[in-house]
Design an enzyme around this catalytic site. Structure first.
Site, PDB file in Angstrom:
ATOM      1  N   HIS A 151      -8.884  -7.106  -7.663  1.00 26.42           N
ATOM      2  CA  HIS A 151      -9.221  -8.021  -7.063  1.00 26.42           C
ATOM      3  C   HIS A 151      -8.948  -6.960  -5.171  1.00 26.42           C
ATOM      4  O   HIS A 151      -8.065  -6.975  -5.004  1.00 26.42           O
ATOM      5  CB  HIS A 151      -8.057  -9.261  -6.885  1.00 26.42           C
ATOM      6  CG  HIS A 151      -7.851 -10.474  -8.258  1.00 26.42           C
ATOM      7  ND1 HIS A 151      -7.064  -9.611  -9.181  1.00 26.42           N
ATOM      8  CD2 HIS A 151      -8.305 -11.473  -7.874  1.00 26.42           C
ATOM      9  CE1 HIS A 151      -7.282 -10.703  -9.645  1.00 26.42           C
ATOM     10  NE2 HIS A 151      -7.373 -11.862  -8.850  1.00 26.42           N
ATOM     11  N   HIS A 204       0.779  -1.316  -0.013  1.00 26.91           N
ATOM     12  CA  HIS A 204       0.202  -0.210  -0.106  1.00 26.91           C
ATOM     13  C   HIS A 204       0.990   0.802  -0.287  1.00 26.91           C
ATOM     14  O   HIS A 204       0.706   2.495  -0.287  1.00 26.91           O
ATOM     15  CB  HIS A 204      -1.085  -0.299   1.284  1.00 26.91           C
ATOM     16  CG  HIS A 204      -1.817  -0.913   0.779  1.00 26.91           C
ATOM     17  ND1 HIS A 204      -2.737  -1.666   2.064  1.00 26.91           N
ATOM     18  CD2 HIS A 204      -2.384  -1.472  -0.104  1.00 26.91           C
ATOM     19  CE1 HIS A 204      -3.335  -2.415   1.879  1.00 26.91           C
ATOM     20  NE2 HIS A 204      -3.743  -2.571   0.211  1.00 26.91           N
ATOM     21  N   GLY A 260     -11.080 -11.535 -11.784  1.00 23.30           N
ATOM     22  CA  GLY A 260     -10.870  -9.672 -12.076  1.00 23.30           C
ATOM     23  C   GLY A 260      -9.459  -9.698 -13.642  1.00 23.30           C
ATOM     24  O   GLY A 260      -8.911  -8.746 -13.483  1.00 23.30           O
ATOM     25  N   SER A 308      -6.779  -1.921  -0.597  1.00 27.39           N
ATOM     26  CA  SER A 308      -7.066  -1.009  -1.630  1.00 27.39           C
ATOM     27  C   SER A 308      -7.703   0.320  -2.294  1.00 27.39           C
ATOM     28  O   SER A 308      -6.970   0.828  -2.504  1.00 27.39           O
ATOM     29  CB  SER A 308      -6.188  -1.676  -2.757  1.00 27.39           C
ATOM     30  OG  SER A 308      -6.981  -3.034  -2.858  1.00 27.39           O
ATOM     31  N   GLU A 341     -14.638  -7.516  -7.844  1.00 33.04           N
ATOM     32  CA  GLU A 341     -14.197  -8.581  -6.607  1.00 33.04           C
ATOM     33  C   GLU A 341     -15.391  -9.404  -6.346  1.00 33.04           C
ATOM     34  O   GLU A 341     -16.120  -9.546  -7.145  1.00 33.04           O
ATOM     35  CB  GLU A 341     -14.450  -7.795  -5.213  1.00 33.04           C
ATOM     36  CG  GLU A 341     -14.296  -8.731  -3.950  1.00 33.04           C
ATOM     37  CD  GLU A 341     -13.052  -9.807  -3.918  1.00 33.04           C
ATOM     38  OE1 GLU A 341     -12.270  -8.728  -3.301  1.00 33.04           O
ATOM     39  OE2 GLU A 341     -13.856 -10.477  -3.694  1.00 33.04           O
ATOM     40  N   ASP A 372      -4.240  -8.175  -7.850  1.00 32.49           N
ATOM     41  CA  ASP A 372      -3.593  -8.737  -6.225  1.00 32.49           C
ATOM     42  C   ASP A 372      -4.227  -9.840  -5.818  1.00 32.49           C
ATOM     43  O   ASP A 372      -5.461  -9.629  -4.743  1.00 32.49           O
ATOM     44  CB  ASP A 372      -3.712  -7.558  -5.007  1.00 32.49           C
ATOM     45  CG  ASP A 372      -3.400  -8.078  -3.565  1.00 32.49           C
ATOM     46  OD1 ASP A 372      -3.151  -8.641  -3.864  1.00 32.49           O
ATOM     47  OD2 ASP A 372      -3.850  -7.010  -2.791  1.00 32.49           O
TER      48      ASP A 372
HETATM   49  C1  LIG Z   1      -5.382 -10.294  -1.704  1.00 33.29           C
HETATM   50  S1  LIG Z   1      -7.021  -9.575  -0.930  1.00 33.29           S
HETATM   51  C2  LIG Z   1      -6.853  -7.931  -1.899  1.00 33.29           C
HETATM   52  C3  LIG Z   1      -7.127  -6.946  -1.148  1.00 33.29           C
HETATM   53  C4  LIG Z   1      -7.193  -5.476  -1.659  1.00 33.29           C
HETATM   54  N1  LIG Z   1      -6.854  -5.746  -3.077  1.00 33.29           N
HETATM   55  C5  LIG Z   1      -6.463  -4.963  -0.776  1.00 33.29           C
HETATM   56  O1  LIG Z   1      -4.670  -4.636  -0.825  1.00 33.29           O
HETATM   57  O2  LIG Z   1      -6.678  -3.783   0.327  1.00 33.29           O
HETATM   58  C6  LIG Z   1      -7.531 -10.546  -3.078  1.00 33.29           C
HETATM   59  C7  LIG Z   1      -9.581 -10.822  -3.143  1.00 33.29           C
HETATM   60  O3  LIG Z   1      -9.473 -11.185  -4.828  1.00 33.29           O
HETATM   61  C8  LIG Z   1     -10.396 -11.531  -3.818  1.00 33.29           C
HETATM   62  N2  LIG Z   1     -10.661 -12.434  -5.407  1.00 33.29           N
HETATM   63  C9  LIG Z   1     -10.399 -13.864  -5.190  1.00 33.29           C
HETATM   64  N3  LIG Z   1     -10.322 -14.488  -6.560  1.00 33.29           N
HETATM   65  C10 LIG Z   1     -10.610 -13.932  -7.652  1.00 33.29           C
HETATM   66  C11 LIG Z   1     -10.852 -13.109  -8.799  1.00 33.29           C
HETATM   67  N4  LIG Z   1     -11.163 -14.464  -9.544  1.00 33.29           N
HETATM   68  N5  LIG Z   1     -11.107 -12.462  -9.356  1.00 33.29           N
HETATM   69  C12 LIG Z   1     -11.556 -10.976  -9.147  1.00 33.29           C
HETATM   70  N6  LIG Z   1     -11.455 -11.409  -7.631  1.00 33.29           N
HETATM   71  C13 LIG Z   1     -10.894 -11.845  -6.673  1.00 33.29           C
HETATM   72  C14 LIG Z   1     -10.905 -12.264  -2.782  1.00 33.29           C
HETATM   73  O4  LIG Z   1     -12.522 -12.487  -2.637  1.00 33.29           O
HETATM   74  C15 LIG Z   1      -9.828 -11.440  -2.198  1.00 33.29           C
HETATM   75  O5  LIG Z   1     -11.026 -10.417  -1.515  1.00 33.29           O
END
Ligand SMILES: C[S@@+](CC[C@H](N)C(=O)[O-])C[C@H]1O[C@@H](n2cnc3c(N)ncnc32)[C@H](O)[C@@H]1O
Length: 280
Positions: free
Chosen positions: A41, A18, A143, A99, A117, A163
């Site tokens: 994500h 971040h 994503g 994020s 998401e 991410d």
């Molecule tokens: C590491 S976390 C994200 C953290 C966020 N980017 C942050 O930095 O605050 C990953 C997220 O991706 C979501 N996720 C998992 N597979 C996904 C996909 N194929 N497409 C979109 N989101 C997905 C999960 O539910 C989770 O909320």
């Protein structure tokens, strides 16, 4: 999908990711021309560090909490802490922005944000949270499809945070393919791919593939808080930055050593900064 970011919000990997993400957004905003932020994500908007999930792991204590009261932060980290402090006006650390919130807080009138998401609960929270903001679009979708669906953007400048939770074997592969699609569709896209440092053998293959993938400039940044042979979990994390704006890599010379020293959990923390493709 088992991963929930609420267990990990504000940990060492979030601090690293971040602080640099925020700086990337600031650097793109040096020009008045609009830019579009894509967060494939996205997770959710705000995490409660006193909630059940964060309380169970306590990971934020070895992350953002270690920076919270320090008076010797390098500039980039000071601004990052200020961004978190905006959500904790009584100076007691409780809420941690994800994020989309972090970048969204600094969005100008002319900028735009596209979030996706796949977890229905988080996507619904995001949608409600940004409902009155016309600059923000929230999609409940995979994503990895974002580059194909939205690039090139009309603004001609884009920052994409990639991410994923890395729950699946082929996530690194999918990341690389999606980054190639993004660059084919819009060569100047700035991409920040976050990845965990756990399995060194997998990563060695990944580095080789990234270096030969035809991407323009690729800067590799890594921060480890435990020795590589530790089997306890996340020893560190990396950011693969495609097309990073100058002078980010120069600024990081003061930031990564500070993080390695102050976020180390056992032994010495370590970091690296080098170019996998192109160079300034
Ligand atoms: C590491 S976390 C994200 C953290 C966020 N980017 C942050 O930095 O605050 C990953 C997220 O991706 C979501 N996720 C998992 N597979 C996904 C996909 N194929 N497409 C979109 N989101 C997905 C999960 O539910 C989770 O909320």
């Amino acid at each position: 999908m088992n991963y929930r970011h609420s267990y990990h919000a504000g940990n060492h990997a979030d601090v690293f990711k971040h602080a640099i993400l925020l700086r990337l957004a600031e650097l793109l905003q040096r020009k008045p021309a609009p830019y579009c932020y894509l967060d494939s994500h996205a997770g959710t908007a705000l995490y409660d560090l006193q909630g059940e999930a964060a309380g169970k792991t306590g990971e934020f204590r070895d992350g953002i909490a270690r920076l919270w009261d320090r008076d010797d932060l390098p500039d980039m980290l000071k601004r990052y802490r200020e961004a978190i402090a905006r959500h904790n006006p009584d100076s007691h650390l409780r809420f941690y922005p994800g994020s989309p919130q972090l970048v969204g807080d600094g969005l100008r009138e002319q900028d735009r944000m596209i979030l996706s998401e796949l977890h229905p609960e988080d996507a619904a929270i995001l949608r409600a949270h940004f409902a009155n903001d016309e600059r923000v679009a929230v999609h409940l979708r995979d994503g990895y499809e974002l580059p194909k669906a939205f690039l090139p953007v009309a603004e001609k400048r884009a920052l994409w945070l990639l991410d994923p939770p890395f729950e699946k074997q082929d996530d690194l592969d999918r990341c690389l393919k999606a980054m190639q699609v993004a660059i084919q569709r819009m060569r100047q896209t700035v991409i920040a791919l976050w990845y965990p440092i756990k399995d060194e053998r997998l990563l060695r293959d990944f580095y080789r593939q990234v270096a030969g993938a035809g991407l323009p400039k690729v800067l590799r940044l890594e921060l480890s808080v435990r020795p590589a042979d530790n089997t306890l979990g996340l020893n560190g994390s990396g950011l693969m930055l495609v097309n990073p704006p100058w002078p980010l890599w120069e600024e990081l010379e003061g930031v990564l050593p500070w993080l390695a020293t102050h976020l180390a959990q056992s032994g010495d923390g370590t970091y690296r900064v080098d170019w996998l493709a192109g160079s300034p």
